[in-house]
Design a protein around this motif. Structure first.
Motif, PDB file in Angstrom:
ATOM      1  N   ALA A  71      34.273  31.015 -15.608  1.00  0.00           N
ATOM      2  CA  ALA A  71      33.175  30.684 -14.696  1.00  0.00           C
ATOM      3  C   ALA A  71      32.068  31.715 -14.732  1.00  0.00           C
ATOM      4  O   ALA A  71      30.875  31.380 -14.676  1.00  0.00           O
ATOM      5  N   VAL A  72      32.432  32.988 -14.869  1.00  0.00           N
ATOM      6  CA  VAL A  72      31.418  34.041 -14.871  1.00  0.00           C
ATOM      7  C   VAL A  72      30.523  33.923 -16.106  1.00  0.00           C
ATOM      8  O   VAL A  72      29.294  34.004 -16.018  1.00  0.00           O
ATOM      9  N   ILE A  73      31.160  33.676 -17.246  1.00  0.00           N
ATOM     10  CA  ILE A  73      30.389  33.542 -18.488  1.00  0.00           C
ATOM     11  C   ILE A  73      29.469  32.325 -18.386  1.00  0.00           C
ATOM     12  O   ILE A  73      28.288  32.383 -18.759  1.00  0.00           O
ATOM     13  N   GLY A  74      30.028  31.235 -17.856  1.00  0.00           N
ATOM     14  CA  GLY A  74      29.229  30.020 -17.699  1.00  0.00           C
ATOM     15  C   GLY A  74      28.000  30.272 -16.849  1.00  0.00           C
ATOM     16  O   GLY A  74      26.881  29.897 -17.216  1.00  0.00           O
ATOM     17  N   ALA A  75      28.200  30.944 -15.727  1.00  0.00           N
ATOM     18  CA  ALA A  75      27.081  31.205 -14.815  1.00  0.00           C
ATOM     19  C   ALA A  75      26.055  32.131 -15.467  1.00  0.00           C
ATOM     20  O   ALA A  75      24.845  31.934 -15.331  1.00  0.00           O
ATOM     21  N   LEU A  76      26.541  33.136 -16.206  1.00  0.00           N
ATOM     22  CA  LEU A  76      25.618  34.044 -16.894  1.00  0.00           C
ATOM     23  C   LEU A  76      24.769  33.279 -17.904  1.00  0.00           C
ATOM     24  O   LEU A  76      23.554  33.460 -17.992  1.00  0.00           O
ATOM     25  N   MET A  77      25.451  32.401 -18.631  1.00  0.00           N
ATOM     26  CA  MET A  77      24.760  31.620 -19.657  1.00  0.00           C
ATOM     27  C   MET A  77      23.675  30.745 -19.040  1.00  0.00           C
ATOM     28  O   MET A  77      22.534  30.724 -19.499  1.00  0.00           O
ATOM     29  N   TRP A  78      24.028  30.078 -17.948  1.00  0.00           N
ATOM     30  CA  TRP A  78      23.033  29.245 -17.281  1.00  0.00           C
ATOM     31  C   TRP A  78      21.904  30.097 -16.712  1.00  0.00           C
ATOM     32  O   TRP A  78      20.754  29.667 -16.679  1.00  0.00           O
ATOM     33  N   GLY A  79      22.262  31.291 -16.277  1.00  0.00           N
ATOM     34  CA  GLY A  79      21.228  32.202 -15.782  1.00  0.00           C
ATOM     35  C   GLY A  79      20.151  32.424 -16.832  1.00  0.00           C
ATOM     36  O   GLY A  79      18.952  32.434 -16.531  1.00  0.00           O
ATOM     37  N   PHE A  80      20.572  32.557 -18.072  1.00  0.00           N
ATOM     38  CA  PHE A  80      19.608  32.723 -19.166  1.00  0.00           C
ATOM     39  C   PHE A  80      18.818  31.444 -19.395  1.00  0.00           C
ATOM     40  O   PHE A  80      17.608  31.478 -19.607  1.00  0.00           O
ATOM     41  N   LEU A  81      19.535  30.318 -19.343  1.00  0.00           N
ATOM     42  CA  LEU A  81      18.836  29.056 -19.576  1.00  0.00           C
ATOM     43  C   LEU A  81      17.779  28.799 -18.500  1.00  0.00           C
ATOM     44  O   LEU A  81      16.755  28.189 -18.754  1.00  0.00           O
ATOM     45  N   TYR A  82      18.058  29.278 -17.299  1.00  0.00           N
ATOM     46  CA  TYR A  82      17.109  29.066 -16.195  1.00  0.00           C
ATOM     47  C   TYR A  82      15.964  30.075 -16.205  1.00  0.00           C
ATOM     48  O   TYR A  82      15.010  29.948 -15.454  1.00  0.00           O
ATOM     49  N   SER A  83      16.099  31.112 -17.013  1.00  0.00           N
ATOM     50  CA  SER A  83      15.135  32.211 -16.985  1.00  0.00           C
ATOM     51  C   SER A  83      13.699  31.732 -17.183  1.00  0.00           C
ATOM     52  O   SER A  83      13.410  30.926 -18.070  1.00  0.00           O
ATOM     53  N   PRO A  84      12.799  32.228 -16.352  1.00  0.00           N
ATOM     54  CA  PRO A  84      11.400  31.804 -16.468  1.00  0.00           C
ATOM     55  C   PRO A  84      10.743  32.236 -17.779  1.00  0.00           C
ATOM     56  O   PRO A  84       9.744  31.667 -18.185  1.00  0.00           O
ATOM     57  N   THR A  85      11.294  33.257 -18.449  1.00  0.00           N
ATOM     58  CA  THR A  85      10.680  33.705 -19.691  1.00  0.00           C
ATOM     59  C   THR A  85      11.355  33.109 -20.915  1.00  0.00           C
ATOM     60  O   THR A  85      10.699  32.671 -21.846  1.00  0.00           O
ATOM     61  N   PHE A  86      12.703  33.111 -20.895  1.00  0.00           N
ATOM     62  CA  PHE A  86      13.423  32.700 -22.096  1.00  0.00           C
ATOM     63  C   PHE A  86      13.931  31.263 -22.027  1.00  0.00           C
ATOM     64  O   PHE A  86      14.306  30.697 -23.034  1.00  0.00           O
ATOM     65  N   GLY A  87      14.003  30.722 -20.824  1.00  0.00           N
ATOM     66  CA  GLY A  87      14.674  29.440 -20.648  1.00  0.00           C
ATOM     67  C   GLY A  87      13.972  28.281 -21.328  1.00  0.00           C
ATOM     68  O   GLY A  87      12.747  28.191 -21.323  1.00  0.00           O
ATOM     69  N   PRO A  88      14.744  27.354 -21.911  1.00  0.00           N
ATOM     70  CA  PRO A  88      14.155  26.197 -22.585  1.00  0.00           C
ATOM     71  C   PRO A  88      13.427  25.264 -21.630  1.00  0.00           C
ATOM     72  O   PRO A  88      12.419  24.658 -22.002  1.00  0.00           O
ATOM     73  N   VAL A  89      13.923  25.171 -20.402  1.00  0.00           N
ATOM     74  CA  VAL A  89      13.273  24.278 -19.439  1.00  0.00           C
ATOM     75  C   VAL A  89      11.837  24.701 -19.216  1.00  0.00           C
ATOM     76  O   VAL A  89      10.913  23.886 -19.199  1.00  0.00           O
ATOM     77  N   ASN A  90      11.654  26.006 -19.094  1.00  0.00           N
ATOM     78  CA  ASN A  90      10.303  26.483 -18.845  1.00  0.00           C
ATOM     79  C   ASN A  90       9.422  26.423 -20.087  1.00  0.00           C
ATOM     80  O   ASN A  90       8.226  26.184 -19.980  1.00  0.00           O
ATOM     81  N   SER A  91      10.027  26.621 -21.259  1.00  0.00           N
ATOM     82  CA  SER A  91       9.240  26.467 -22.479  1.00  0.00           C
ATOM     83  C   SER A  91       8.747  25.027 -22.578  1.00  0.00           C
ATOM     84  O   SER A  91       7.598  24.753 -22.926  1.00  0.00           O
ATOM     85  N   LEU A  92       9.662  24.114 -22.238  1.00  0.00           N
ATOM     86  CA  LEU A  92       9.331  22.691 -22.313  1.00  0.00           C
ATOM     87  C   LEU A  92       8.211  22.331 -21.342  1.00  0.00           C
ATOM     88  O   LEU A  92       7.210  21.715 -21.718  1.00  0.00           O
ATOM     89  N   SER A  93       8.393  22.766 -20.088  1.00  0.00           N
ATOM     90  CA  SER A  93       7.381  22.415 -19.089  1.00  0.00           C
ATOM     91  C   SER A  93       6.059  23.095 -19.411  1.00  0.00           C
ATOM     92  O   SER A  93       4.989  22.587 -19.135  1.00  0.00           O
ATOM     93  N   HIS A  94       6.160  24.267 -20.048  1.00  0.00           N
ATOM     94  CA  HIS A  94       4.952  24.970 -20.453  1.00  0.00           C
ATOM     95  C   HIS A  94       4.243  24.181 -21.546  1.00  0.00           C
ATOM     96  O   HIS A  94       3.031  23.987 -21.518  1.00  0.00           O
ATOM     97  N   ALA A  95       5.046  23.700 -22.508  1.00  0.00           N
ATOM     98  CA  ALA A  95       4.475  22.946 -23.632  1.00  0.00           C
ATOM     99  C   ALA A  95       3.848  21.650 -23.135  1.00  0.00           C
ATOM    100  O   ALA A  95       2.827  21.204 -23.651  1.00  0.00           O
ATOM    101  N   LEU A  96       4.480  21.045 -22.141  1.00  0.00           N
ATOM    102  CA  LEU A  96       3.950  19.789 -21.609  1.00  0.00           C
ATOM    103  C   LEU A  96       2.794  20.018 -20.650  1.00  0.00           C
ATOM    104  O   LEU A  96       2.138  19.077 -20.221  1.00  0.00           O
TER     105      LEU A  96
END
Lengths: 330, 451
Positions: free
Chosen positions: A153-178
């Motif tokens: 669970a800890v690794i999972g949460a850490l990993m998602w923490g990165f995915l959510y990151s405003p700088t590195f996260g894909p979600v933000n790259s995507l919303s930025h691109a759009l």
């Protein structure tokens, strides 16, 4: 226990009873047999006790004793200046008027009301699909969904923490691109959703496997009967399969509710990255942890933990009571 | 306590034992601690082994230096976690009654908290008062209470502003000397490049000391506390000076002139090295931190004094800094005191390691005012003699009391700042809310609070 007693006279016992029967009168024989039986019984009891002892000792040392100690702690009050004294239930009284604790409980309840149905719905859907389709693809699908559960669970949460990151996260790259602007996944408004996503990701597969196992245990003839009666696949699923695995569903639901009330790991891991949102009292468990280890308030922390335990206990009891027909526990 | 969210049948019980884990963890920690602490026990002849908890990696060489120069006392070093992690372990070990080291590295703001739980040895009884004149006055005062000495100061965190000279040149910015100018330049920068920020507003708990340092500079003295005057304590977290600072930063945040990443996150490090942040307001140990997390920007940074609230002023603040304390569990108070005093002390060799490799900012006068430290040129800062900025800052820091419940105060502050950041409360109410919660907590803990 009754089963054990019936099987009672084990081979080891027989030799002692046999000569007695050969020599003695029927009456004494009966009497002796009785004593023989009794000694077998006591010996049996001793054996049982011996077998249970290792577990009993560990149980007492690592569960009963700490629980008793924690309870004793929770009845005392120790302040930084005033010292330590016995205060009966003052800590508990404080707990149920403590806005931090109550806000935490409210938060996990709201979280559970949204997240639990989504997760279990997905798990049920997944289970019904892999139960119906028996191709290789189904196996791959099953493995893939189950995989997150194998990630700590800890690794999972850490990993998602990165995915959510405003700088590195894909979600933000995507919303930025759009050009849709910044989406703050770790902000106040989306935090519970983000946490819910992590939990759903981690536990859907696990619950799916439990439900799938229940589905596998159903008698196949019923499906045939349903088919002969003209039921389609969807009808079979909804009218036959789902009601028949309701006890497994109650089980998963109950474990999930307990897990939700104890929510700790994911918010704890995301706390450093989003400390303006995840406050020390974010969930009741996190609050108890911080009270004990940051403010050294072991007594109050113990009271909070017992109170949370009471909430969980009452909650699950009520739940089991309400679903006793479905769960087959009646 | 780790994976509480696991739906096995044990879950129910696990909840109930959450508190128990607290007790258990204490026992386990103590067990772990005492397993390795054979160090403090000696048999017959041979040197006394003193166990030390400290967290900077370069400490290994300092210990080697100490062990080389001492025959009767030897140091066994343990890395027990950085900052809060170490304090958690220490508090648990102190509570459990065993497992604490002989000597422990503590930040100044933690001293009253640990001292109040009777966790610290009064080194004054073992001759530590002899060192009084060696140290910067404000630091010695934070580490002692009259003739009671609870810690030996090591390094400090006088605050200053580090800035990217290249970005300042590129966007034609002026190095600000007042906070008003700082805001103007921030607006200019953000207008020129919407992806760049003047700095990052540390909103998290690790930055609570940063916020405290800034209010310290503004003249706020929130606590009046001395262990010898218990249970009296003065708490004033919402004076005009503190409010001025929070409203200033709140305004920068609202106008999006500063970023709001938590400190000590990958995003923050990335901001420092990618040019997203043009300045980094930090302390005397900041250059070491910066040069390790933003190594690729070497040569581009410079250091300037902290902007002032009034033009031409010389108000300074401190963020962090550490000291060595002896715990009350030590079996060798005399030797442990010797270790605390002499690990760094005035040792040129130890300080050379401390300055060159660990970027420690010395609080011991002979080193602080020595030519080696003051004249040292730093490649990371383009050859600038940065201590010509930091040393005057250190000398301008006034006295400051910490509270014996600093973790609670910092956490409360972090929660309230968080609410303001998320738009749930107004920035002007942050200090009042913190004041309310901290004073009510202090009263509950048995202090006689004067506001």
């Amino acid at each position: 226990m009754s089963l054990l007693r019936q099987q009672g006279p084990a081979p080891a016992v027989t030799p002692s009873t046999v000569p007695a029967e050969g020599v003695g009168t029927p009456a004494t024989g009966r009497g002796r047999r009785r004593t023989g039986r009794q000694s077998a019984h006591t010996r049996h009891q001793a054996m049982g006790l011996m077998l249970v002892t290792p577990f009993g000792l560990l149980f007492a040392a690592f569960l009963v004793a700490p629980l008793a100690y924690a309870f004793w702690l929770s009845l005392r009050t120790s302040t930084l200046v005033g010292g330590d004294h016995f205060s009966w239930f003052a800590n508990y009284q404080q707990t149920f008027t403590d806005p931090h604790f109550l806000a935490g409980v409210r938060r996990v309840v709201v979280f559970g009301l949204v997240q639990v149905p989504i997760m279990l719905g997905l798990a049920l859907l997944g289970a019904l699909i892999i139960d119906e389709v028996s191709s290789k693809l189904a196996k791959v699908f099953r493995m893939t969904l189950f995989m997150p559960y194998a990630v700590p669970a800890v690794i999972g949460a850490l990993m998602w923490g990165f995915l959510y990151s405003p700088t590195f996260g894909p979600v933000n790259s995507l919303s930025h691109a759009l050009g849709t602007g910044k989406i703050d996944l770790l902000g106040h408004s989306l935090m519970l959703t983000s946490l819910g996503n992590i939990v759903t990701w981690q536990w859907t597969g696990y619950n799916m496997i439990v439900l799938y196992a229940a589905l596998q245990g159903l008698p196949r003839e019923v499906y045939e009967a349903a088919k002969l009666d003209g039921a389609g696949q969807i009808q079979t699923a909804l009218r036959i399969k789902v009601p028949m695995i309701s006890s497994a569903m109650v089980l998963t639901l109950m474990f999930t509710i307990i897990g939700t009330l104890q929510f700790f790991t994911e918010p704890r891991v995301l706390e450093p990255t989003a400390s303006s949102v995840i406050t020390p009292d974010y969930t009741p468990n996190l609050y108890a942890y911080n009270l004990a280890f940051q403010y050294s308030e072991f007594n109050y922390s113990a009271a909070i933990s017992f109170s949370l335990g009471a909430v969980v206990f009452i909650g699950s009891y009520l739940f089991l009571f309400a679903t006793r027909k479905r769960s087959g526990l009646k | 306590m780790s994976s509480t969210r696991r739906p096995t049948s044990r879950s129910v019980r696990r909840t109930a034992v959450a508190a128990t884990s607290a007790a258990l963890a204490g026992v386990l920690l103590a067990a772990c601690g005492s397993g390795g602490d054979s160090g403090s026990g000696t048999t017959g002849s041979g040197p006394v082994h003193i166990k030390v908890w400290a967290w900077y990696p370069q400490f290994k060489q300092v210990v080697a230096e100490f062990n080389k120069t001492h025959k009767d006392v030897q140091v066994d070093w343990v890395q027990a976690g950085v900052g809060q992690d170490e304090y958690t372990k220490l508090k648990t070990a102190l509570k459990a009654g065993q497992g604490a080291p002989d000597v422990v590295m503590l930040e100044f703001q933690e001293l009253p908290t640990i001292q109040l739980t009777k966790g610290l040895l009064d080194m004054g009884k073992y001759g530590a008062n002899d060192d009084k004149g060696n140290y910067v006055d404000w630091a010695w005062k934070q580490a002692s209470d009259g003739d009671h000495v609870y810690a030996i100061p090591v390094d400090g965190g006088p605050m200053a502003m580090m800035y990217r000279a290249d970005l300042f040149k590129k966007y034609n910015l002026k190095v600000p000397t007042t906070w008003a100018e700082y805001k103007e330049e921030a607006a200019k920068l953000h207008k020129a490049d919407p992806n760049a920020y003047m700095t990052d507003f540390g909103s998290d708990e690790t930055a609570a000391g940063w916020r405290q340092g800034l209010t310290w500079q503004a003249g706020s003295r929130p606590y009046t506390y001395s262990a010898s005057k218990l249970p009296d304590i003065g708490v004033k977290l919402n004076d005009d000076n503190a409010k001025k600072v929070y409203e200033y930063w709140g305004d920068l945040v609202k106008n999006k002139l500063v970023d709001t990443q938590s400190y000590a996150t990958t995003d923050f490090y990335n901001g420092l090295s990618s040019g997203k942040y043009a300045t980094y307001i930090a302390a005397g140990w900041g250059p070491g931190y910066l040069s390790s997390v933003a190594a690729k920007t070497s040569g581009k940074w410079r250091v300037a004094p902290l902007p002032q609230w009034t033009a031409g002023g010389n108000a300074q603040g401190d963020w962090g800094g550490s000291s060595f304390s002896v715990t009350s569990q030590t079996k060798h108070p005399k030797e442990a005191t010797e270790v605390a005093r002499e690990l760094f002390g005035t040792s040129q060799a130890a300080w050379k390691i401390g300055i060159d490799q660990a970027y420690l900012f010395p609080l011991v006068n002979p080193i602080l005012n020595g030519a080696y430290f003051q004249d040292k040129k730093y490649d990371f800062f383009g050859g600038q003699q940065i201590n010509k900025v930091f040393v005057p800052a250190a000398n301008g820091i006034g006295t400051f009391d910490w509270s014996p419940f600093q973790d609670f105060a910092y956490n409360t502050d972090t929660s309230e700042v968080g609410k303001a950041l998320q738009g749930q409360t107004d920035w002007s109410s942050v200090n009042d809310n913190v004041q309310d919660q901290v004073t009510s907590y202090a009263s509950k803990q048995g202090f006689k609070v004067s506001k």
